[in-house]
Enzyme design. Structure first.
Site, mmCIF file in Angstrom:
data_model
loop_
_atom_site.group_PDB
_atom_site.id
_atom_site.type_symbol
_atom_site.label_atom_id
_atom_site.label_comp_id
_atom_site.label_asym_id
_atom_site.label_seq_id
_atom_site.Cartn_x
_atom_site.Cartn_y
_atom_site.Cartn_z
ATOM 1 N N LYS A 177 0.850 -1.210 0.000
ATOM 2 C CA LYS A 177 0.000 0.000 0.000
ATOM 3 C C LYS A 177 0.883 1.256 0.000
ATOM 4 O O LYS A 177 2.041 1.223 0.452
ATOM 5 C CB LYS A 177 -0.902 0.039 1.244
ATOM 6 C CG LYS A 177 -0.192 0.376 2.560
ATOM 7 C CD LYS A 177 -0.497 1.758 3.065
ATOM 8 C CE LYS A 177 0.512 2.373 3.995
ATOM 9 N NZ LYS A 177 1.398 1.661 4.817
ATOM 10 N N ASN B 174 12.018 -12.374 14.032
ATOM 11 C CA ASN B 174 11.274 -12.998 15.134
ATOM 12 C C ASN B 174 9.786 -12.771 14.993
ATOM 13 O O ASN B 174 8.979 -13.669 15.205
ATOM 14 C CB ASN B 174 11.692 -12.400 16.480
ATOM 15 C CG ASN B 174 13.093 -12.831 16.851
ATOM 16 O OD1 ASN B 174 13.587 -13.826 16.320
ATOM 17 N ND2 ASN B 174 13.718 -12.081 17.741
ATOM 18 N N SER C 198 8.831 -11.527 -0.895
ATOM 19 C CA SER C 198 8.238 -10.194 -0.923
ATOM 20 C C SER C 198 8.971 -9.346 -1.944
ATOM 21 O O SER C 198 10.193 -9.229 -1.905
ATOM 22 C CB SER C 198 8.322 -9.534 0.441
ATOM 23 O OG SER C 198 7.779 -8.245 0.345
ATOM 24 N N GLY D 174 9.853 -3.026 5.700
ATOM 25 C CA GLY D 174 10.013 -1.947 6.685
ATOM 26 C C GLY D 174 10.161 -0.574 6.066
ATOM 27 O O GLY D 174 10.733 0.320 6.671
ATOM 28 N N ALA D 175 9.644 -0.389 4.851
ATOM 29 C CA ALA D 175 9.755 0.923 4.192
ATOM 30 C C ALA D 175 8.410 1.648 4.186
ATOM 31 O O ALA D 175 8.213 2.594 3.436
ATOM 32 C CB ALA D 175 10.282 0.750 2.776
ATOM 33 N N GLY D 176 7.485 1.153 5.017
ATOM 34 C CA GLY D 176 6.184 1.813 5.102
ATOM 35 C C GLY D 176 5.258 1.445 3.966
ATOM 36 O O GLY D 176 4.264 2.125 3.711
ATOM 37 N N LEU D 177 5.560 0.368 3.260
ATOM 38 C CA LEU D 177 4.734 -0.020 2.108
ATOM 39 C C LEU D 177 3.846 -1.218 2.429
ATOM 40 O O LEU D 177 3.306 -1.864 1.528
ATOM 41 C CB LEU D 177 5.628 -0.323 0.901
ATOM 42 C CG LEU D 177 6.495 0.857 0.422
ATOM 43 C CD1 LEU D 177 7.436 0.407 -0.682
ATOM 44 C CD2 LEU D 177 5.628 2.015 -0.071
ATOM 45 N N SER E 183 4.467 -6.097 6.004
ATOM 46 C CA SER E 183 4.040 -7.024 7.053
ATOM 47 C C SER E 183 2.576 -7.414 6.866
ATOM 48 O O SER E 183 2.194 -8.565 7.084
ATOM 49 C CB SER E 183 4.273 -6.420 8.443
ATOM 50 O OG SER E 183 3.374 -5.362 8.666
ATOM 51 N N GLU F 53 -1.210 -8.314 12.105
ATOM 52 C CA GLU F 53 -0.735 -6.940 12.215
ATOM 53 C C GLU F 53 -0.661 -6.484 13.672
ATOM 54 O O GLU F 53 0.209 -5.696 14.045
ATOM 55 C CB GLU F 53 -1.660 -6.008 11.420
ATOM 56 C CG GLU F 53 -1.431 -6.071 9.922
ATOM 57 C CD GLU F 53 -0.142 -5.378 9.523
ATOM 58 O OE1 GLU F 53 0.893 -6.070 9.503
ATOM 59 O OE2 GLU F 53 -0.176 -4.169 9.245
ATOM 60 N N ASP G 15 -3.442 -1.204 6.402
ATOM 61 C CA ASP G 15 -2.529 -2.002 5.582
ATOM 62 C C ASP G 15 -3.119 -3.363 5.243
ATOM 63 O O ASP G 15 -3.077 -3.805 4.086
ATOM 64 C CB ASP G 15 -1.176 -2.183 6.297
ATOM 65 C CG ASP G 15 -0.376 -0.886 6.340
ATOM 66 O OD1 ASP G 15 -0.976 0.177 6.094
ATOM 67 O OD2 ASP G 15 0.832 -0.952 6.617
#
Lengths: 390, 390
Positions: free
Chosen positions: B11, B103, B130, B135-138, B141, B184, B195
């Protein structure tokens, strides 16, 4: 008295450019880059104007000048704008100089001269030196008009030259300002009156919906003024914002409100700084924040320019805070010099900016207005060599 | 069924990052950069997770995994977040991987697996790929959680895999989304739910004061996504805006209102674009204007970064329009690719951006959500080689 030397200030918009067009407030400040004028009485029967910065050297016989019919009469205390007929006659004898700026300067000069000195028998010569870039939105034309009116009003005894303290009578300042406004009318059609007021009174002015409110409680702030030398057309920039406003009114209106809030906050901080219990560091921090925020909002309105972005980026790299001033799209920017800015930083920034072909002035804003430099009082030390009596 | 391949979307925030924290609206869009997961049933009695993008390879015996006591029971249609006790047990058997991301991925996997598949006798192996930077805000997760829940829900017969048309039953999507939200929660504590909803449903979502409103009428828009690779801390950026807000509330509030107006206008334009009488050129022009304006307002809030400014400047030089997306301070930006953008321009921009060490993806936003790639239907063409059955 055979010689009168006067000088007047430039101006910059601290905050509120563009938003002022939509009824929000703007703060304009005096800029301590001056226009100087020396009036000398001469033995010939001529009036002469020498203004090398705009390549202007003109001379008229007293007979020619005095032939103009001022049908409107000439109320010194309540000047009226020249009639169309007078303008026509002025244009005729002003001749056609190389540029429009050139012609307009001659017309303004002749108009104020004739209004105040018509039928004098003695010749005069005016030499003018502007340290401001001409036509860069820094009020150079108002500086010229204020110099003309103060010199002629002193010459004719309508106002008293101040002593070395440079304290004028308030009625005298008012009269100088009124005549300078007439000059501005010839220059700009329908001027706001900000530029001549600042050039006359100095300090700062808050303008909202055409109402001018003097701000006397403002500190002298050191700034670095940067001229990108990119020519811009104020009219086009204002029109561009208008198009954006019409297309996105719901988005633009709140930003104009934010700009209004920046002006109010700035006014409050400036007033705090003249008080006794001011935390200088905190006040400068706020002024810097306001500068950064307003530049981004002006950029949002589409009135920045790659050259202005380069200026801001260079300043930011050295921890300085910078915004465009005036119409944008080129023209000038300023950067606040806080007490924490070291001379070394400042010099480095200036070198960097000059490398990019920008012009810089270390100067101040918020100073006093029109000055009379009386050779007898030794206040001529600051005047340009070009005007010094040899 | 021995193999299930699913994928979910990333997203981006189209507009409204930061202002959403102050009760204004935000629009989040699906980003067509997917996370893929292949579930294979195995002959050993183990559950294994292979996720090379985060250097994760873990395997547990069925016995070990099944030893966890789920005191909370396990309502498949109404999942509850795991209790503290369950989290403790999960952490224990998840082991300590090299990184926190590592983890957490194991914990999310084990939690969803145990909730849906506890006491199954057959071993399984999960391979994950992926294509999103982690972890780039996209929403990487959320993509992982949606893949996990859809695969396990299909495996256990709780939802039906869609055919090659990829049309899921709406109840099924709802259930996938609920379980993904549980994942999440393990990842982010108190996630907004945006997300996982985007990763499941695709298209776009409007969020205001915690209320999620699906936007179905949105076009597929081509974008160039740029990752500055500058790490940033969302929490610090949000806190920085908060400090600014507290210091200059009167100045910041109208700008937040302007951001809200940008979201509304964007929503209206996107809806127009799905209609019959849309002037494509004019709609793209508006989307571009909104992108430019919002980037400047985000910059005003202090959440840009020199790397993001470089990205925008480079794009602007080629007539493209770009804004930061997400928290800012580094991270990602996107650039709208209009029908008028030539492939040549696009390639040149990408080369320029890559020279500056940025990562680029030509992709689209607004596409459909979770997909099931059924090998029988030939829909596996797009899946990464790593997951293809050899």
């Amino acid at each position: 008295m055979t010689e009168i030397i006067v000088s007047a200030l430039g101006k910059i918009i601290l905050h509120g450019e563009h938003s002022v067009v939509y009824g929000r407030s703007a703060i304009a400040c005096s800029l301590n880059i001056r226009t100087y004028l020396k009036l000398s009485q001469t033995k010939d029967e001529r009036v002469s104007l020498v203004f090398p910065d705009i390549d202007l050297t003109q001379s008229w016989s007293l007979e020619e000048v005095n032939s103009i019919q001022f049908s409107q009469g000439c109320e010194i205390l309540n000047p009226n704008p020249p009639t169309e007929d007078v303008i026509k006659q002025l244009k005729k004898i002003a001749g056609s100089g190389a540029t429009e700026i050139n012609n307009t300067a001659s017309i303004v000069f002749l108009y104020i001269y004739l209004s105040l000195c018509k039928n004098r028998k003695q010749g005069i010569e005016l030499k003018v030196k502007s340290e401001l870039p001409i036509g860069a939105g820094l009020g150079s034309s108002a500086g010229f008009s204020v110099c003309l009116s103060s010199a002629f009003l002193i010459l004719t005894g309508n106002v008293s030259a101040p002593g070395s303290d440079n304290i004028w009578k308030s009625d005298d300042l008012e009269l100088i300002n009124k005549w300078a406004f007439m000059g501005e009318t010839l220059n700009h059609g329908t001027p706001s009156g900000i530029d001549n007021s600042i050039a006359t009174y100095g300090k700062a002015i808050k303008l909202k919906s055409g109402t001018v409110h003097k701000l006397d409680k403002i500190p002298n702030l050191r700034i670095l003024l940067i001229n990108t030398k990119i020519p811009r057309c104020t009219k086009d920039l204002v029109a561009g914002v208008r198009r954006k406003y019409e297309m996105y009114e719901g988005i633009i209106t709140p930003v104009l409100n934010s700009m209004e809030a920046i002006v109010s906050r700035c006014e409050a901080v400036l007033s705090d700084m003249t008080g006794n219990h001011c935390d200088v560091t905190s006040c400068y921090k706020k002024l810097q924040d306001l500068i950064d925020m307003n530049h981004d909002l002006l950029r949002f309105l589409g009135v920045s320019h790659p050259s202005l972005e380069s200026v801001c980026k260079t300043c930011q790299q050295y921890g300085l805070h910078c915004k465009l001033t005036g119409a944008g799209g080129g023209g000038c920017a300023f950067c606040l010099i806080s007490p924490e800015t070291t001379e070394e930083t400042l010099q480095t920034v200036e070198i960097e900016l000059k490398k990019q072909n920008f012009e810089c002035w270390e100067t101040s804003v918020g100073g006093n207005g029109v000055m009379c430099h009386d050779p007898a009082c030794g206040t001529t030390s600051s005047i340009p060599d070009f005007l010094k009596t040899t």
